[in-house]
Design an enzyme around this catalytic site. Sequence first.
Site, PDB file in Angstrom:
ATOM      1  N   ALA A   1     -41.415  18.173   3.848  1.00 50.61           N
ATOM      2  CA  ALA A   1     -42.553  16.849   3.511  1.00 50.61           C
ATOM      3  C   ALA A   1     -41.762  15.822   2.310  1.00 50.61           C
ATOM      4  O   ALA A   1     -41.834  16.161   1.350  1.00 50.61           O
ATOM      5  CB  ALA A   1     -43.786  16.250   2.925  1.00 50.61           C
TER       6      ALA A   1
ATOM      7  N   HIS B   1     -43.976  21.620  25.190  1.00 51.15           N
ATOM      8  CA  HIS B   1     -43.586  19.670  25.107  1.00 51.15           C
ATOM      9  C   HIS B   1     -45.065  19.251  25.412  1.00 51.15           C
ATOM     10  O   HIS B   1     -44.938  19.823  26.993  1.00 51.15           O
ATOM     11  CB  HIS B   1     -41.961  20.011  24.948  1.00 51.15           C
ATOM     12  CG  HIS B   1     -41.929  18.582  23.872  1.00 51.15           C
ATOM     13  ND1 HIS B   1     -42.792  16.873  24.718  1.00 51.15           N
ATOM     14  CD2 HIS B   1     -41.313  18.249  22.569  1.00 51.15           C
ATOM     15  CE1 HIS B   1     -42.661  16.417  23.649  1.00 51.15           C
ATOM     16  NE2 HIS B   1     -41.855  16.808  22.617  1.00 51.15           N
TER      17      HIS B   1
ATOM     18  N   THR C   1     -35.450  17.086  29.271  1.00 50.09           N
ATOM     19  CA  THR C   1     -34.231  16.176  28.104  1.00 50.09           C
ATOM     20  C   THR C   1     -33.208  18.006  27.194  1.00 50.09           C
ATOM     21  O   THR C   1     -33.616  16.528  26.080  1.00 50.09           O
ATOM     22  CB  THR C   1     -34.599  14.779  26.899  1.00 50.09           C
ATOM     23  OG1 THR C   1     -36.168  15.930  26.834  1.00 50.09           O
ATOM     24  CG2 THR C   1     -35.651  13.970  28.082  1.00 50.09           C
TER      25      THR C   1
ATOM     26  N   GLU D   1     -34.537  20.117  18.337  1.00 53.54           N
ATOM     27  CA  GLU D   1     -35.455  20.326  19.456  1.00 53.54           C
ATOM     28  C   GLU D   1     -34.429  21.251  20.167  1.00 53.54           C
ATOM     29  O   GLU D   1     -34.519  21.950  21.049  1.00 53.54           O
ATOM     30  CB  GLU D   1     -36.394  19.375  19.931  1.00 53.54           C
ATOM     31  CG  GLU D   1     -36.531  19.834  20.830  1.00 53.54           C
ATOM     32  CD  GLU D   1     -38.123  19.054  21.177  1.00 53.54           C
ATOM     33  OE1 GLU D   1     -38.777  18.639  20.144  1.00 53.54           O
ATOM     34  OE2 GLU D   1     -37.057  17.754  22.114  1.00 53.54           O
TER      35      GLU D   1
HETATM   36  C1  5GW Z   1     -38.111  10.002   8.820  1.00 59.02           C
HETATM   37  C2  5GW Z   1     -37.712   9.272   9.529  1.00 59.02           C
HETATM   38  C3  5GW Z   1     -36.943   9.378  11.007  1.00 59.02           C
HETATM   39  C4  5GW Z   1     -37.281  10.127  11.389  1.00 59.02           C
HETATM   40  C5  5GW Z   1     -38.064  11.592  10.802  1.00 59.02           C
HETATM   41  C6  5GW Z   1     -38.361  11.624   9.268  1.00 59.02           C
HETATM   42  C7  5GW Z   1     -38.349  12.391   8.285  1.00 59.02           C
HETATM   43  C8  5GW Z   1     -38.776  13.641   8.713  1.00 59.02           C
HETATM   44  C9  5GW Z   1     -39.136  12.066   6.757  1.00 59.02           C
HETATM   45  O1  5GW Z   1     -38.005  11.665   6.361  1.00 59.02           O
HETATM   46  N1  5GW Z   1     -38.909  13.062   6.131  1.00 59.02           N
HETATM   47  C10 5GW Z   1     -39.611  14.089   6.308  1.00 59.02           C
HETATM   48  O2  5GW Z   1     -39.679  15.720   5.916  1.00 59.02           O
HETATM   49  N2  5GW Z   1     -39.159  14.481   7.571  1.00 59.02           N
HETATM   50  C11 5GW Z   1     -40.006  16.529   8.726  1.00 59.02           C
HETATM   51  O3  5GW Z   1     -38.909  16.198   9.636  1.00 59.02           O
HETATM   52  C12 5GW Z   1     -41.050  16.843   8.676  1.00 59.02           C
HETATM   53  O4  5GW Z   1     -41.963  17.345   8.437  1.00 59.02           O
HETATM   54  C13 5GW Z   1     -41.795  15.739  10.175  1.00 59.02           C
HETATM   55  O5  5GW Z   1     -42.771  16.094  10.767  1.00 59.02           O
HETATM   56  C14 5GW Z   1     -40.469  16.046  10.748  1.00 59.02           C
HETATM   57  C15 5GW Z   1     -39.761  15.679  12.393  1.00 59.02           C
HETATM   58  O6  5GW Z   1     -39.661  14.857  12.311  1.00 59.02           O
HETATM   59  P1  5GW Z   1     -41.025  13.629  12.905  1.00 59.02           P
HETATM   60  O7  5GW Z   1     -42.201  14.465  12.946  1.00 59.02           O
HETATM   61  O8  5GW Z   1     -40.577  11.637  12.965  1.00 59.02           O
HETATM   62  O9  5GW Z   1     -40.327  13.873  14.774  1.00 59.02           O
HETATM   63  P2  5GW Z   1     -41.223  13.652  16.035  1.00 59.02           P
HETATM   64  O10 5GW Z   1     -40.150  13.585  16.877  1.00 59.02           O
HETATM   65  O11 5GW Z   1     -41.876  14.372  15.486  1.00 59.02           O
HETATM   66  O12 5GW Z   1     -41.674  11.697  15.493  1.00 59.02           O
END
Ligand code: 5GW
Length: 334
Positions: free
Chosen positions: A102, A213, A225, A283
Site C-alpha cells: 500500500a 484470473h 493476454t 502478471e
Molecule cells: C498506482 C497507480 C496506478 C496503478 C497502481 C498504483 C499503485 C499500486 C499504488 O500507487 N500503490 C500501490 O501500493 N499499488 C499496489 O499495487 C497495490 O497493492 C495494488 O493493489 C497493486 C496493483 O495495482 P492495482 O490494484 O491498481 O492494479 P489492478 O490491475 O488490480 O487494477
Amino acid sequence: MSINRAEKICWKKCWILNYVLAFLLFTIWCFSMMWRWHPVVVYACKEQMIYSQPESNKPTRSDVLILSPWLAPIVWNGTYNSVILNAQFHQRNVRVGITVFATKKYTIFVQNFIDTAEKYFMVGHKVTYYVFTDRVSDIPAIDLREGRHLVVLQVPTYQRWQDVSMRRMEMIRHTSQERFINEVDYLVCVDVDMIFSDEIGVEILSNLVGTLHPGMFSVPRESCTYERNPQSEAYIPTDDGDFYYAGGFFGGTIEEIYKLTNFCHNAMMADQAKNIEAIWHDESYLNKYLLYHKPTKILSPEYLWDDDFGRPDYLKRRRFLAVRKNHYQIRNRR
Ligand code: 5GW
Ligand code: MN
C-alpha cells in the site's frame, strides 16, 4: 425364609434386569440412528472426527474442472471439507503470512482490507499481516483477534505505477530471506484494493499456488493476454499455456515463493536492460513462471472476483472482491 418368598425376590430381580437391558438397548439404538441419519452433525471426541463420508461415485462438481492435468486440485466451493482441513492444519500448528503493498494513495485500502480479513481470512489460525508501505504513519492501529499480528514494513516510493506493481517481487524475495522464513510457513501475496467477503481458509495452502484470473476464465490459450514478444523473458508462444493466472493472488511455502519472486524479479531486470516491459507487468512474468513450474494447487475465481465480470452460474461464492476505485483520484501522483 420360605421358598415362596425367595422365588418372589428372584422374579423381582429379573424384572429390574430386563428393564435395565431394555434401556441399554434403546440407548444404543438411539445412538446408531443418530449416526446413520445425521452424518453431517459433526463433533470431535478425542481422536475421532465425525463428518459426512466422501461418496466415490458422486462428483462434487460437474460444471467446472476441479483437477488440473498434472493433478493439482482446482479449489471450488463444494470440493473440500473445512472440518478435515482445519484439523490437519491445526495439528501442524501452521502459521500463515499475508503480504500486501500500500504505497501512496493506496494506503486508504488497508483498514477495510484488514477489517474484513479479520472476519473471513484463516479464522482460528495463526496469521501475520505484512503491510509494505512508503507512508508508515498512515497505517491505522487495528484491533486483531488472538494469534494475529500486524507488521508494517517501510519501502521506497516508485513514481511509475508499473514499478510500484513490479517491485513487489523484489521486496517479497528480499523479505523471504530476512523474515518470512523465520516467522511463517506459508505466504499469501495479494493486491490491497480488495475486501474479503466470504471465508478463505487453509484449503488454499499448498507448496505453490496460482489463481485463475476472473477475466480470463476458460479463454483459449492463443487468446490469453500472455506476453507475445519473443525478445521478452515473459514470452509465451501461442501454442502453449494452461491457464491465465492473476497477478493479484499467488502463494506457497517460503521456499517456493522465494524461487518464484527471484525468477520474476530477475526476468524483469533482464527485460529492463533490453528496454522491454511485459504487457501486464508482474502478471506476465508470473504467468511465465507458473507455466513452466506448475502450481500444486489452483484457486478458482471465487478467490479473486471483480463484479465487473458479472455473476456467472459457476460462481457460488465471492470470497475476495475488487474494490471499485476512482482511477483518476486514486492513481494520480502524490
Ligand atoms: C498506482 C497507480 C496506478 C496503478 C497502481 C498504483 C499503485 C499500486 C499504488 O500507487 N500503490 C500501490 O501500493 N499499488 C499496489 O499495487 C497495490 O497493492 C495494488 O493493489 C497493486 C496493483 O495495482 P492495482 O490494484 O491498481 O492494479 P489492478 O490491475 O488490480 O487494477
Ligand atoms: Mn488490484
